[in-house]
Design an enzyme around this catalytic site. Structure first.
Site, PDB file in Angstrom:
ATOM      1  N   CYS A 138       0.696  -1.205  -0.265  1.00  0.00           N
ATOM      2  CA  CYS A 138       0.113   0.084   0.105  1.00  0.00           C
ATOM      3  C   CYS A 138       0.747   1.248  -0.068  1.00  0.00           C
ATOM      4  O   CYS A 138       0.445   2.214  -0.764  1.00  0.00           O
ATOM      5  CB  CYS A 138      -0.909  -0.176   1.378  1.00  0.00           C
ATOM      6  SG  CYS A 138      -2.271   1.314   1.385  1.00  0.00           S
ATOM      7  N   CYS A 139       1.893   1.187   0.690  1.00  0.00           N
ATOM      8  CA  CYS A 139       2.664   2.616   0.915  1.00  0.00           C
ATOM      9  C   CYS A 139       3.476   2.732  -0.438  1.00  0.00           C
ATOM     10  O   CYS A 139       3.759   3.518  -0.898  1.00  0.00           O
ATOM     11  CB  CYS A 139       3.845   2.242   1.903  1.00  0.00           C
ATOM     12  SG  CYS A 139       3.336   2.927   3.562  1.00  0.00           S
ATOM     13  N   CYS A 221      -1.310   8.380   7.347  1.00  0.00           N
ATOM     14  CA  CYS A 221      -2.644   8.167   6.883  1.00  0.00           C
ATOM     15  C   CYS A 221      -3.670   7.644   7.966  1.00  0.00           C
ATOM     16  O   CYS A 221      -2.983   7.104   9.041  1.00  0.00           O
ATOM     17  CB  CYS A 221      -2.612   6.971   6.069  1.00  0.00           C
ATOM     18  SG  CYS A 221      -1.826   7.231   4.499  1.00  0.00           S
ATOM     19  N   CYS A 224      -3.655   4.110   9.376  1.00  0.00           N
ATOM     20  CA  CYS A 224      -2.440   3.607   9.965  1.00  0.00           C
ATOM     21  C   CYS A 224      -1.880   4.627  11.101  1.00  0.00           C
ATOM     22  O   CYS A 224      -0.769   4.386  11.588  1.00  0.00           O
ATOM     23  CB  CYS A 224      -1.341   3.413   8.845  1.00  0.00           C
ATOM     24  SG  CYS A 224      -1.498   2.159   7.599  1.00  0.00           S
ATOM     25  N   CYS A 247       8.038   4.025   5.909  1.00  0.00           N
ATOM     26  CA  CYS A 247       7.409   3.423   4.643  1.00  0.00           C
ATOM     27  C   CYS A 247       8.128   2.128   4.254  1.00  0.00           C
ATOM     28  O   CYS A 247       7.341   1.388   3.702  1.00  0.00           O
ATOM     29  CB  CYS A 247       7.255   4.584   3.386  1.00  0.00           C
ATOM     30  SG  CYS A 247       6.076   5.853   3.985  1.00  0.00           S
TER      31      CYS A 247
HETATM   32  S1  SF4 Z   1       0.504   4.586   5.554  1.00  0.00           S
HETATM   33 FE1  SF4 Z   1      -1.034   2.839   5.629  1.00  0.00          FE
HETATM   34  S2  SF4 Z   1      -2.767   3.578   4.408  1.00  0.00           S
HETATM   35 FE2  SF4 Z   1      -0.790   5.126   4.050  1.00  0.00          FE
HETATM   36  S3  SF4 Z   1      -0.065   4.320   2.139  1.00  0.00           S
HETATM   37 FE3  SF4 Z   1       0.984   3.033   4.003  1.00  0.00          FE
HETATM   38  S4  SF4 Z   1      -0.125   1.474   4.275  1.00  0.00           S
HETATM   39 FE4  SF4 Z   1      -1.344   2.721   2.966  1.00  0.00          FE
END
Ligand code: SF4
Length: 263
Positions: A138-139, A221, A224, A247
């Site tokens: 996701c990151c 985010c 998270c 990240c």
């Molecule tokens: S912090 Fe969480 S929601 Fe944001 S990009 Fe990374 S995994 Fe995705």
């Protein structure tokens, strides 16, 4: 370890550097660290933004809990400095509002909002649930690849990272070399302590991110980020319950790899 990129989300044109090029860049970074060893943040920033040898530099900012200090320092030197803000589309509404407030207050004239393009997002994470199975993926999709693409054409970038923030940042220097891209990362606040940041914000009457007062000393985010209890590490609310402090993804010769927690 190797990390498997979600398909269709390549970083475009991340160049591989030859050993000779890397050695030359590393020597430049070492020289910069030696030159600025006894200098402060303003001096480091002024040098990074004005030294022709530094090339084109952008500031990457999350507009998070402490970002306004560095944004203010940059605005005092050059308000037209490119400021890259990664909107993952999963940020708090308060962060989006704060970003606009700070940009207006500091008269930043070159803020660029960086997002994953909608088609890629729809293909890779149509239900905004990728983080439930892989926060790294996701990151990568929402942060690392869009940032890498946005940094194309820049010779370096300024970050607000500080030594005290995590174990992975404990030895942070003012200048770092990104081996994979050949870009120089500038960390002018590397040696600042939490009290330095607070004092700077107080002295300059800078606006605070509204979530700080609600128990969020570090803000990423929404899915998270959780509140932090008194006495906890300020970043304990980031990716709570996971062995993840950053990240965590970077590029090596154009390929994405997972960055280990101790590096
Ligand atoms: S912090 Fe969480 S929601 Fe944001 S990009 Fe990374 S995994 Fe995705």
């Amino acid at each position: 370890m190797n990390f498997h990129l979600p398909p269709n989300t390549p970083a475009e044109g991340v160049p591989a550097r030859s050993p000779a090029e890397l050695a030359d860049l590393r020597a430049r970074v070492d020289a910069l660290n030696t030159r600025y060893r006894h200098h402060g943040a303003v001096s480091v920033l002024t040098g990074a933004l004005n030294d022709p040898e530094a090339g084109d530099i952008a500031l990457v900012s999350s507009f998070g809990a402490e970002s306004v200090a560095l944004l203010h320092l940059v605005a005092m030197i050059d308000r037209s400095t490119p400021v890259l803000f990664i909107d993952t589309r999963l940020l708090f509404a308060e962060t989006l509002a704060y970003q606009q407030e700070v940009a207006e207050r500091l008269h930043l004239s070159n803020v660029r909002i960086i997002r994953t393009d909608p088609a890629t997002l729809a293909a890779q994470d149509p239900t905004d649930s990728l983080r439930d199975t892989s926060t790294d993926a996701c990151c990568a999709l929402r942060k690392t690849v869009p940032l890498e693409n946005a940094l194309q054409g820049f010779d370096g970038w300024i970050t607000g990272r500080k030594r005290f923030q995590s174990s992975t940042r404990a030895a942070l220097e003012f200048f770092e070399l990104e081996d994979a891209t050949g870009r120089i990362k500038v960390n002018p606040l590397a040696h600042w302590a939490p009290d330095d940041v607070r004092a700077y914000m107080d002295e300059n009457r800078l606006p605070r991110h509204p979530l700080v007062a609600q128990g969020y000393p570090s803000i990423g985010c929404q899915p998270c980020t959780s509140k932090v209890a008194p006495g906890e590490d300020p970043r304990a609310g980031r990716w709570r319950g996971e062995q993840k402090e950053e990240c965590g993804i970077h590029f090596v010769n154009g390929r994405m790899v997972r960055k280990g927690p101790s590096t």
